[in-house]
Design an enzyme around this catalytic site. Structure first.
Site, PDB file in Angstrom:
ATOM      1  N   CYS A 144       3.709   8.458   1.244  1.00 55.49           N
ATOM      2  CA  CYS A 144       4.166   7.480   2.229  1.00 55.49           C
ATOM      3  C   CYS A 144       4.367   6.159   1.499  1.00 55.49           C
ATOM      4  O   CYS A 144       3.422   5.592   0.949  1.00 55.49           O
ATOM      5  CB  CYS A 144       3.108   7.366   3.338  1.00 55.49           C
ATOM      6  SG  CYS A 144       3.548   6.173   4.609  1.00 55.49           S
ATOM      7  N   SER A 181      12.254   6.184   8.053  1.00 54.17           N
ATOM      8  CA  SER A 181      11.787   5.890   9.410  1.00 54.17           C
ATOM      9  C   SER A 181      12.199   4.469   9.774  1.00 54.17           C
ATOM     10  O   SER A 181      12.034   3.548   8.987  1.00 54.17           O
ATOM     11  CB  SER A 181      10.262   6.025   9.447  1.00 54.17           C
ATOM     12  OG  SER A 181       9.770   5.777  10.744  1.00 54.17           O
ATOM     13  N   CYS A 197       6.167  -7.098   6.938  1.00 51.61           N
ATOM     14  CA  CYS A 197       7.264  -6.605   7.766  1.00 51.61           C
ATOM     15  C   CYS A 197       7.618  -7.689   8.778  1.00 51.61           C
ATOM     16  O   CYS A 197       6.739  -8.370   9.301  1.00 51.61           O
ATOM     17  CB  CYS A 197       6.844  -5.339   8.511  1.00 51.61           C
ATOM     18  SG  CYS A 197       8.185  -4.568   9.455  1.00 51.61           S
ATOM     19  N   CYS A 214       5.993  -5.499  15.439  1.00 48.30           N
ATOM     20  CA  CYS A 214       5.586  -4.573  16.506  1.00 48.30           C
ATOM     21  C   CYS A 214       4.108  -4.831  16.818  1.00 48.30           C
ATOM     22  O   CYS A 214       3.283  -4.939  15.912  1.00 48.30           O
ATOM     23  CB  CYS A 214       5.807  -3.124  16.065  1.00 48.30           C
ATOM     24  SG  CYS A 214       7.540  -2.786  15.694  1.00 48.30           S
ATOM     25  N   CYS A 216      -1.096   5.771   9.947  1.00 43.01           N
ATOM     26  CA  CYS A 216       0.125   5.101  10.407  1.00 43.01           C
ATOM     27  C   CYS A 216      -0.204   3.763  11.033  1.00 43.01           C
ATOM     28  O   CYS A 216      -1.077   3.667  11.891  1.00 43.01           O
ATOM     29  CB  CYS A 216       0.841   5.928  11.464  1.00 43.01           C
ATOM     30  SG  CYS A 216       1.321   7.530  10.915  1.00 43.01           S
ATOM     31  N   CYS A 244       1.101  -2.570  15.370  1.00 38.10           N
ATOM     32  CA  CYS A 244       1.135  -2.194  13.953  1.00 38.10           C
ATOM     33  C   CYS A 244       0.499  -3.285  13.095  1.00 38.10           C
ATOM     34  O   CYS A 244       0.869  -4.461  13.208  1.00 38.10           O
ATOM     35  CB  CYS A 244       2.588  -1.966  13.539  1.00 38.10           C
ATOM     36  SG  CYS A 244       2.785  -1.647  11.780  1.00 38.10           S
ATOM     37  N   GLU A 273       0.825  -1.199   0.000  1.00 41.71           N
ATOM     38  CA  GLU A 273       0.000   0.000   0.000  1.00 41.71           C
ATOM     39  C   GLU A 273       0.867   1.261   0.000  1.00 41.71           C
ATOM     40  O   GLU A 273       1.967   1.270   0.573  1.00 41.71           O
ATOM     41  CB  GLU A 273      -0.947  -0.017   1.204  1.00 41.71           C
ATOM     42  CG  GLU A 273      -1.964  -1.153   1.073  1.00 41.71           C
ATOM     43  CD  GLU A 273      -2.952  -1.265   2.223  1.00 41.71           C
ATOM     44  OE1 GLU A 273      -4.024  -1.834   1.992  1.00 41.71           O
ATOM     45  OE2 GLU A 273      -2.663  -0.801   3.339  1.00 41.71           O
ATOM     46  N   LEU A 323      10.364   5.409  18.473  1.00 43.30           N
ATOM     47  CA  LEU A 323      10.849   5.077  19.813  1.00 43.30           C
ATOM     48  C   LEU A 323       9.734   4.439  20.646  1.00 43.30           C
ATOM     49  O   LEU A 323       9.870   3.325  21.124  1.00 43.30           O
ATOM     50  CB  LEU A 323      11.384   6.352  20.483  1.00 43.30           C
ATOM     51  CG  LEU A 323      12.359   6.143  21.623  1.00 43.30           C
ATOM     52  CD1 LEU A 323      13.627   5.442  21.155  1.00 43.30           C
ATOM     53  CD2 LEU A 323      12.712   7.474  22.281  1.00 43.30           C
TER      54      LEU A 323
HETATM   55  N1  SAH Z   1       9.300   0.228  10.127  1.00 42.65           N
HETATM   56  C1  SAH Z   1       9.453   1.653  10.117  1.00 42.65           C
HETATM   57  C2  SAH Z   1       8.543   2.386   9.155  1.00 42.65           C
HETATM   58  C3  SAH Z   1       7.092   1.957   9.070  1.00 42.65           C
HETATM   59  S1  SAH Z   1       5.986   2.405  10.335  1.00 42.65           S
HETATM   60  C4  SAH Z   1       9.272   2.198  11.519  1.00 42.65           C
HETATM   61  O1  SAH Z   1       8.855   1.462  12.384  1.00 42.65           O
HETATM   62  O2  SAH Z   1       9.606   3.352  11.744  1.00 42.65           O
HETATM   63  C5  SAH Z   1       5.761   4.133  10.304  1.00 42.65           C
HETATM   64  C6  SAH Z   1       5.378   4.696  11.667  1.00 42.65           C
HETATM   65  O3  SAH Z   1       4.040   4.309  12.061  1.00 42.65           O
HETATM   66  C7  SAH Z   1       6.275   4.205  12.788  1.00 42.65           C
HETATM   67  O4  SAH Z   1       6.625   5.284  13.602  1.00 42.65           O
HETATM   68  C8  SAH Z   1       5.387   3.223  13.518  1.00 42.65           C
HETATM   69  O5  SAH Z   1       5.810   2.980  14.830  1.00 42.65           O
HETATM   70  C9  SAH Z   1       4.064   3.918  13.435  1.00 42.65           C
HETATM   71  N2  SAH Z   1       2.917   3.075  13.763  1.00 42.65           N
HETATM   72  C10 SAH Z   1       2.793   1.742  13.639  1.00 42.65           C
HETATM   73  N3  SAH Z   1       1.592   1.330  14.052  1.00 42.65           N
HETATM   74  C11 SAH Z   1       0.930   2.433  14.456  1.00 42.65           C
HETATM   75  C12 SAH Z   1      -0.367   2.668  14.963  1.00 42.65           C
HETATM   76  N4  SAH Z   1      -1.230   1.667  15.136  1.00 42.65           N
HETATM   77  N5  SAH Z   1      -0.713   3.932  15.285  1.00 42.65           N
HETATM   78  C13 SAH Z   1       0.151   4.967  15.080  1.00 42.65           C
HETATM   79  N6  SAH Z   1       1.380   4.812  14.589  1.00 42.65           N
HETATM   80  C14 SAH Z   1       1.772   3.557  14.283  1.00 42.65           C
END
Ligand code: SAH
Length: 348
Positions: free
Chosen positions: A100, A185, A107, A111, A327, A114, A87, A209
Site C-alpha cells: 500500500c 484508489s 492529503c 475527508c 486504512c 481519515c 508511510e 464512495l
Molecule cells: N485518496 C484515495 C486513496 C487513499 S485512502 C482515496 O480516498 O481513495 C484509501 C482508502 O481508505 C479509501 O477508500 C479511504 O476512503 C479509506 N479510509 C480512509 N479513512 C478510513 C478509515 N478511518 N477507516 C477505513 N477506511 C478509511
C-alpha cells in the site's frame, strides 16, 4: 530529482558521460530488476560506486519499521529528503503480497474520517519516491515477491497524476508488475478519472464512495461539492464503456452514518448501472473522528443486503490496526504531534 528512482535510463547515461554506454543500463537494472542499492552493485567498479553514491539523490530513509499480524503486516515510516514523512504498508496473504503506497505527503482532500486528511497536505511525491516505496517493501518481502500494489496510502493519487502515470509505467515495465495488479484508489477526482480513462495501461480503478447521497457525501468527502455524484457517475460510465475494466467502490461502514437500509438502497441504485463491485470495510478509528465502525453483524447484514439487490460485494479484513497501519490511519509526522498533544491533555 529526489530519489535515484526519479532517473530514467537516459538521465543515468547523461550523468555518466565518460563511462562505457552499458554502465547506465547496469545501474538502472540493478536498481529496478535487482532491487539493489548502488553500494551492493559489485559488478560496478568501486570508484564508480563511490561516485554514484555521491551524485545520486539519497531518496527515502527508513525512520521506523513496525509489524503486526504475526509479521503479516509491516508498516514503514519513511523520511523524504526535505524531512516530510510518509508511510508504506506491506501485507502478506496466502497467495499474494500487497504493498500500500503513498502518493503525497499528507492529503488535501480533508475527508473527515481519515487520519491523513485530518493532518493536511504537505506536497506531491515524485515518481521516484512512489517507486522507491515499492522497492523498500519488495526487499523486505524477499523471498516472497510483491504481487500487487494499491495506491491507498497517504494522499489522493489522481491529484498527482503527472508523477503517478510514469510511476505506473515504471512498476509495470522495469519492476515487472502486471497492470491488472496495480489499483489506483480515488476519492472521486473527476479530471484524474478522465486521465485514467485515456491511459493505455490497464490498471484497476477503485472509487471511495462511502455515501451515495450528495448531502451526506458532502459531509464526509469535501471534494463531493466540486464533483457531485451525478457528475462522478457520468465520468465513471465513460470509464467503464471505454476501458471495459471492472470498477470497484470502497465503502467504509460507519455506525449509524452510512450503514442503514436507506444507504443500501442508494448504493445499490448507484452501483448497479455501472456494474461496480463493492468492497466493504468497517471504519478504522482515527483521532479526529469520534464515530465508530459498524458492528461485525451489521457489516454482514449490509453485504447480504447488497447481494439481495444484485450488487456483488466483498467484506475486507482490516489489517495492522494496532500499529496504525490500517486504512485511513496513515498520518506520518502529524501523528507524533497528535500523540504528544493527547498525552499532554491527559497527563498529570
Ligand atoms: N485518496 C484515495 C486513496 C487513499 S485512502 C482515496 O480516498 O481513495 C484509501 C482508502 O481508505 C479509501 O477508500 C479511504 O476512503 C479509506 N479510509 C480512509 N479513512 C478510513 C478509515 N478511518 N477507516 C477505513 N477506511 C478509511
Amino acid at each position: 530529482m529526489r530519489s535515484a528512482y526519479d532517473l530514467e535510463l537516459e538521465d543515468l547515461s547523461e550523468l555518466l558521460p565518460e563511462e562505457p554506454a552499458y554502465r547506465a543500463r547496469q545501474v538502472f537494472d540493478g536498481l529496478h530488476g535487482g532491487l539493489r542499492r548502488v553500494d551492493e552493485m559489485t559488478e560496478i567498479p568501486a570508484a564508480l560506486r563511490g561516485r554514484l553514491a555521491e551524485i545520486l539523490p539519497a531518496g527515502l530513509t527508513v525512520v521506523s519499521e513496525r509489524s503486526a499480524d504475526d509479521g503479516g503486516t509491516v508498516k514503514w515510516a519513511l523520511e523524504l529528503d526535505d524531512g516530510a514523512l510518509i508511510e508504506t504498508v506491506l501485507m502478506h496473504y496466502e497467495r499474494r503480497s500487497t504493498v500500500c503506497v503513498s502518493t503525497q505527503a499528507g492529503c488535501a482532500m480533508a475527508c473527515s474520517f481519515c487520519a491523513t486528511g485530518q493532518a493536511g497536505f504537505t506536497r506531491h511525491l515524485t515518481t521516484g519516491e512512489i517507486v522507491e516505496q515499492v522497492v523498500i517493501a519488495a526487499r523486505a518481502a524477499a523471498p516472497r515477491r510483491v504481487s500487487n500494489i494499491v495506491f491507498m496510502g497517504m494522499g489522493e493519487p489522481l491529484a498527482n497524476w503527472k508523477n503517478l502515470a510514469p510511476a505506473l509505467h515504471r512498476l509495470n515495465g522495469p519492476l515487472g508488475l502486471g497492470a491488472r495488479r496495480l489499483t489506483v484508489s480515488t476519492v472521486g477526482h473527476v479530471p484524474g478519472i478522465r486521465n485514467l480513462t485515456a491511459e493505455p495501461l490497464a490498471v484497476n480503478l477503485a472509487v471511495s464512495l462511502h455515501s451515495a447521497d450528495d448531502r451526506r457525501r458532502d459531509a464526509l468527502i469535501p471534494l463531493n461539492r466540486t464533483y457531485p455524484l451525478g457528475v462522478l457517475a457520468e465520468v465513471l460510465a465513460d470509464y467503464v464503456e471505454t476501458t471495459h475494466r471492472r470498477l470497484s467502490f470502497e465503502w467504509a461502514l460507519i455506525d449509524g452514518v452510512n450503514d442503514t437500509d436507506r444507504d443500501l438502497d442508494e448504493l445499490a441504485a448507484y452501483a448497479r448501472p455501472l456494474a461496480a463491485h463493492v468492497n466493504l470495510i468497517p471504519l478504522n478509528p482515527t483521532p479526529g473522528y469520534l464515530v465508530r465502525g459498524s458492528t461485525p453483524r451489521r457489516v454482514a447484514e449490509f453485504a447480504a443486503g447488497l447481494a439481495q439487490r444484485q450488487v456483488t460485494a466483498t467484506v475486507r479484513m482490516t489489517r495492522g490496526q494496532e500499529i496504525d497501519a490500517a486504512c485511513g490511519q496513515l498520518a506520518g509526522r502529524t501523528k507524533v504531534e497528535l500523540r504528544t498533544k493527547e498525552e499532554t491533555d491527559v497527563g498529570p
